[in-house]
Write an enzyme that holds these catalytic residues in place. Structure first.
Site, PDB file in Angstrom:
ATOM      1  N   CYS A 133       0.912  -1.250   0.097  1.00  0.00           N
ATOM      2  CA  CYS A 133       0.011  -0.019   0.056  1.00  0.00           C
ATOM      3  C   CYS A 133       0.845   1.260   0.068  1.00  0.00           C
ATOM      4  O   CYS A 133       1.417   1.604   0.913  1.00  0.00           O
ATOM      5  CB  CYS A 133      -0.896  -0.198   1.166  1.00  0.00           C
ATOM      6  N   CYS A 136      -0.542   4.201   2.293  1.00  0.00           N
ATOM      7  CA  CYS A 136      -0.135   3.927   3.586  1.00  0.00           C
ATOM      8  C   CYS A 136       1.322   4.164   4.030  1.00  0.00           C
ATOM      9  O   CYS A 136       1.564   4.650   5.029  1.00  0.00           O
ATOM     10  CB  CYS A 136      -0.533   2.433   4.219  1.00  0.00           C
ATOM     11  N   ASP A 137       2.250   3.576   3.196  1.00  0.00           N
ATOM     12  CA  ASP A 137       3.653   3.588   3.638  1.00  0.00           C
ATOM     13  C   ASP A 137       4.467   4.256   2.739  1.00  0.00           C
ATOM     14  O   ASP A 137       5.759   4.514   3.079  1.00  0.00           O
ATOM     15  CB  ASP A 137       4.011   1.975   3.484  1.00  0.00           C
TER      16      ASP A 137
END
Ligand code: NAP
Length: 305
Positions: A133, A136-137
């Site tokens: 992701c 997200c990261d």
């Protein structure tokens, strides 16, 4: 036991749209979601191809708005994981991690989850440089170099997103032709931070406490070499989230739920919408459309029974 008209399993674009329609049809609707609403879209940076948003809309924003809209008309969103489904003489029971519910009709909309490569080091270093992701990261890789695995729309869209943080993004693809749409191909190929390594697969993720390199194998020459990187983002497609349906409805050889053109599954009263469905076009707008269709089909079923 809570008894309702419709139970929708899955809170992505298809499930939330189905909920909007069943609720607006005055059907008591419970929607089960395991984690957060929005499904895969909630993990997407920006959605550029959902009509009505010429500037694009972020995945989290459209997910939250879809949930808000369904709730506005009465949908009850319950955060419990569905474990098993059972057919009764009339209706169905839905067993979750903490409760049992009853409904007259079911809509299956659990979508699909990202696929892992399945190589040594991948699982051990997930969260330590291996990610699925970018939204997200990505920010953890500011000023660093990353590799992206895959040649589809996800790989290129997320690879382009990662250029906001990383100094270099290397796309590793197992063939020498991309599967992604031409517009994303053009953008990625002309981006100064994006490089490609063709005909190559990752054989191993290397690192002690965090990712330090990947072992790459050229499928044409057989040569294997270590490629230094700070992170690896994997976007190689999805598998359907249908483990809980085993034996309940018919699925195809890949596990996707089989439906007729009206989104009816093999069990009367059970409908499927979105990426869980064999043959689905994996786009948010299509998921929403199928959610609508499944809701109307469920409504007709309940009226007939
Ligand atoms: P995808 O289209 O199935 O592409 C998966 C990619 O990963 C392919 O290039 C495939 O290679 C490669 N791959 C598969 N298994 C692999 C393995 N074991 N090792 C190495 N590479 C592997 O998946 P996706 O990109 O996640 O897209 C899924 C769906 O969502 C598609 O329909 C896509 O159009 C849609 N989507 C759309 C957008 C958008 O419209 N902007 C954004 C994201 C996703 P091969 O090409 O050799 O098969």
């Amino acid at each position: 036991m809570p008894d309702t008209d419709v139970i929708i399993i899955g809170g992505g674009g298809s499930g939330l749209t189905a909920a909007l329609y069943t609720s607006r049809a005055n059907l008591n609707t419970i929607l089960f979601e395991k984690l957060t609403p929005g499904g895969q879209i909630a993990l997407t940076d920006v959605v550029e191809n959902y009509p009505g948003f010429p500037e694009g809309v972020t995945g989290p924003e459209i997910s939250m708005k879809m949930e808000e809209q369904a709730k506005k008309y009465g949908t009850q969103v319950v955060y419990e994981e569905v474990k098993t489904l059972t057919k009764l003489d009339k209706g169905f029971t839905v067993q979750t991690s903490s409760n049992t519910y009853k409904a007259g009709a079911l809509i299956l909309a659990t979508g699909a989850s990202f696929r892992m490569i399945g190589v040594p080091g991948e699982r051990e270093l997930t969260g330590k440089g291996v990610s699925y992701c970018a939204t997200c990261d990505g920010a953890f890789f500011k000023g660093k170099e990353v590799v992206v695995v895959g040649g589809g729309d996800s790989a290129l869209q997320e690879g382009l997103f990662l250029t906001r943080f990383a100094t270099k993004v290397t796309v590793i693809h197992r063939r020498d032709k991309l599967r992604a749409s031409p517009i994303l191909q053009d953008r990625a190929k002309s981006h100064e931070k994006i490089k490609f390594i063709w005909d190559t697969v990752v054989e191993k993720v290397i690192g002690e406490k965090k990712v330090e390199a990947v072992a790459l194998k050229n499928l044409k020459t057989g040569a294997v070499e270590n490629f230094k990187t700070d992170g690896i983002f994997v976007f190689i497609g999805h598998d359907p989230n249908t483990a809980f349906l085993k034996g309940f409805v018919a699925v195809d050889e890949k596990g996707y739920v089989v439906t007729d053109p009206f989104l009816k599954t093999s069990v009367p009263g059970v409908f499927a919408a979105g990426e869980i469905r064999a043959g689905a076009v994996k786009q948010l707008v299509a998921a929403a459309g199928e959610g609508c269709e499944a809701a109307l089909a469920a409504q007709a079923f309940l009226e007939d029974h």
